[in-house]
Design an enzyme around this catalytic site. Structure first.
Site, PDB file in Angstrom:
ATOM      1  N   GLU A 271       0.852  -1.191   0.000  1.00 48.25           N
ATOM      2  CA  GLU A 271       0.000   0.000   0.000  1.00 48.25           C
ATOM      3  C   GLU A 271       0.880   1.229   0.000  1.00 48.25           C
ATOM      4  O   GLU A 271       1.833   1.319   0.779  1.00 48.25           O
ATOM      5  CB  GLU A 271      -0.895   0.071   1.247  1.00 48.25           C
ATOM      6  CG  GLU A 271      -2.050  -0.880   1.302  1.00 48.25           C
ATOM      7  CD  GLU A 271      -2.902  -0.640   2.559  1.00 48.25           C
ATOM      8  OE1 GLU A 271      -2.794   0.449   3.165  1.00 48.25           O
ATOM      9  OE2 GLU A 271      -3.654  -1.556   2.940  1.00 48.25           O
ATOM     10  N   GLU A 325     -13.322   5.557  -0.413  1.00 47.41           N
ATOM     11  CA  GLU A 325     -14.215   4.663   0.321  1.00 47.41           C
ATOM     12  C   GLU A 325     -14.952   5.479   1.375  1.00 47.41           C
ATOM     13  O   GLU A 325     -14.449   5.714   2.466  1.00 47.41           O
ATOM     14  CB  GLU A 325     -13.418   3.522   0.946  1.00 47.41           C
ATOM     15  CG  GLU A 325     -12.767   2.602  -0.079  1.00 47.41           C
ATOM     16  CD  GLU A 325     -11.921   1.519   0.555  1.00 47.41           C
ATOM     17  OE1 GLU A 325     -12.491   0.505   1.017  1.00 47.41           O
ATOM     18  OE2 GLU A 325     -10.691   1.689   0.595  1.00 47.41           O
ATOM     19  N   LYS A 328     -15.509   4.364   5.264  1.00 39.11           N
ATOM     20  CA  LYS A 328     -14.420   4.007   6.171  1.00 39.11           C
ATOM     21  C   LYS A 328     -14.461   4.888   7.412  1.00 39.11           C
ATOM     22  O   LYS A 328     -14.701   6.097   7.323  1.00 39.11           O
ATOM     23  CB  LYS A 328     -13.060   4.163   5.473  1.00 39.11           C
ATOM     24  CG  LYS A 328     -12.780   3.115   4.420  1.00 39.11           C
ATOM     25  CD  LYS A 328     -11.336   3.144   3.955  1.00 39.11           C
ATOM     26  CE  LYS A 328     -10.420   2.500   4.960  1.00 39.11           C
ATOM     27  NZ  LYS A 328      -9.044   2.349   4.439  1.00 39.11           N
ATOM     28  N   GLU A 334      -8.883   9.089   5.384  1.00 37.49           N
ATOM     29  CA  GLU A 334      -9.119   7.666   5.127  1.00 37.49           C
ATOM     30  C   GLU A 334     -10.089   7.441   3.972  1.00 37.49           C
ATOM     31  O   GLU A 334     -10.050   6.407   3.312  1.00 37.49           O
ATOM     32  CB  GLU A 334      -9.663   6.978   6.389  1.00 37.49           C
ATOM     33  CG  GLU A 334      -8.658   6.815   7.506  1.00 37.49           C
ATOM     34  CD  GLU A 334      -7.617   5.736   7.202  1.00 37.49           C
ATOM     35  OE1 GLU A 334      -7.928   4.813   6.435  1.00 37.49           O
ATOM     36  OE2 GLU A 334      -6.504   5.831   7.731  1.00 37.49           O
TER      37      GLU A 334
END
Length: 351
Positions: A271, A325, A328, A334
């Site tokens: 990542e 997303e 999240k 995030e």
């Protein structure tokens, strides 16, 4: 202005393609570039539409964080290489019960092969260094039981076992030569690395210059974090110079591995990315910085080179992430790492 933006987008897309299709050989990772397909959101496309997007963008290497059957079915016959995840919540059960591990592999991996090209299983995510000693103690047992299940099915040479670590496993990473594993991590890390060395698995690292800069903006030059021209840093112990933070983070991992007795193990980035929006204490999370990081990262990967400490080991990286997303938890950053919008067009925030 419009024409210049279109030109930049075309130039960016060329690098996007070049870093995705360098080699056409079988293996756990083809070329140097992959992407994380997270799905903690209520507005992203269905898996079959995601497959079309990935193929159009020439992205072959994909990681998911579970083994959702709708995703596995959508990837069937596509030629895309997939790494599935065994979530942290399964680790204790898989560690204590080999039969359960066998059943999980049979149902979620073997039954989809060979049409769905499952190339790896990530056993948990960022387990060590997280403070849960019971979970940390279950990681190796889960990895061994899943691997033994693959062996029984004659799949150990087809599907690779890995686990991704955060930088919380290191006690110090500046300069890179000073990096070692934390004392409370070593007892779990060494046996795990011994097993991974036996089965030929890499050391997988989630590395975020974005986070390092966010936590230490006064000590770190943002140009260094963004692959932009900068003086960089010099490591006197190794006599090596670093012009970007990601290379330094990777070599810090290599030094920790060397200190632990695993000098030959490869480090792979599972990542890395940059948020395009964040909270008030995350001022570096901007669309411009996200575009800069991801664009320069692709240029870095397209060079097919290693790091200052391991120049002959070509760097491989999975970018985080395919989409924002929106469900999240945690800080605003995030939810803002996505490269694409839900409609499949490149995000203005992060392209």
């Amino acid at each position: 202005m419009r024409s210049s933006k279109l030109l930049l987008l075309k130039f960016f897309f060329v690098f996007f393609i070049l870093t995705s299709i360098e080699f056409q050989v079988d293996g756990a990772f083809v070329g140097t570039y992959g992407i994380n397909y997270g799905r903690i959101a209520d507005n992203i496309p269905s898996p079959d539409k995601v497959v079309l997007l990935l193929k159009q963008a020439k992205i072959r290497n994909v990681r998911i964080y579970d083994a959702d059957h709708t995703v596995l079915e959508a990837f069937s016959g596509t030629g895309l290489d997939l790494v599935v995840g065994l979530p942290n919540g399964f680790l204790k059960e898989m560690s204590s019960n080999a039969d359960h591990a066998f059943s999980w592999v049979k149902e979620n991996v073997q039954s989809f092969l060979p049409k769905t090209r499952i190339r790896g299983i990530a056993i948990g995510n960022e387990v060590l260094g997280g403070g849960d000693s019971e979970l940390a103690g279950a990681l190796l047992g889960a990895a061994k039981n899943v691997y033994n299940a693959l062996k029984k099915m004659n799949l150990e040479d087809t599907v690779q076992i890995t686990t991704a670590h955060s930088q919380a496993v290191f006690s110090d990473s500046y300069p890179p030569s000073s990096c070692v594993f934390k004392e409370n991590v070593v007892q779990f890390m060494k046996p795990l690395l011994e097993f991974f060395q036996q089965i030929g698995s890499p050391f997988c690292l989630n590395a975020y210059p974005f986070l390092a800069y966010t936590y230490n903006p006064k000590e770190i030059d943002i140009n260094y974090a963004l692959f932009k021209p900068t003086e960089g840093i010099y490591d006197p112990k190794t006599d090596l110079h670093y012009d970007n933070m990601l290379d330094a983070q990777i070599d810090a991992a290599y030094m920790a591995l060397q200190d632990a007795g695993f000098k030959k193990m490869e480090v792979m980035i599972t990542e890395t990315g940059w948020a395009s929006k964040g909270d008030s204490d995350e001022p570096a999370a901007t669309p411009e910085n996200a575009r800069t990081y991801n664009y320069n990262l692709r240029k870095r990967l397209a060079k097919k080179k290693g790091t200052p400490l391991r120049p002959k080991t070509v760097l491989k990286a999975y970018i985080f992430a395919l989409f924002n997303e929106n469900s999240k938890p945690g800080k605003s950053s995030e939810t803002h790492f996505g490269l694409f919008k839900p409609d499949g067009t490149m995000s203005k925030d992060n392209s």
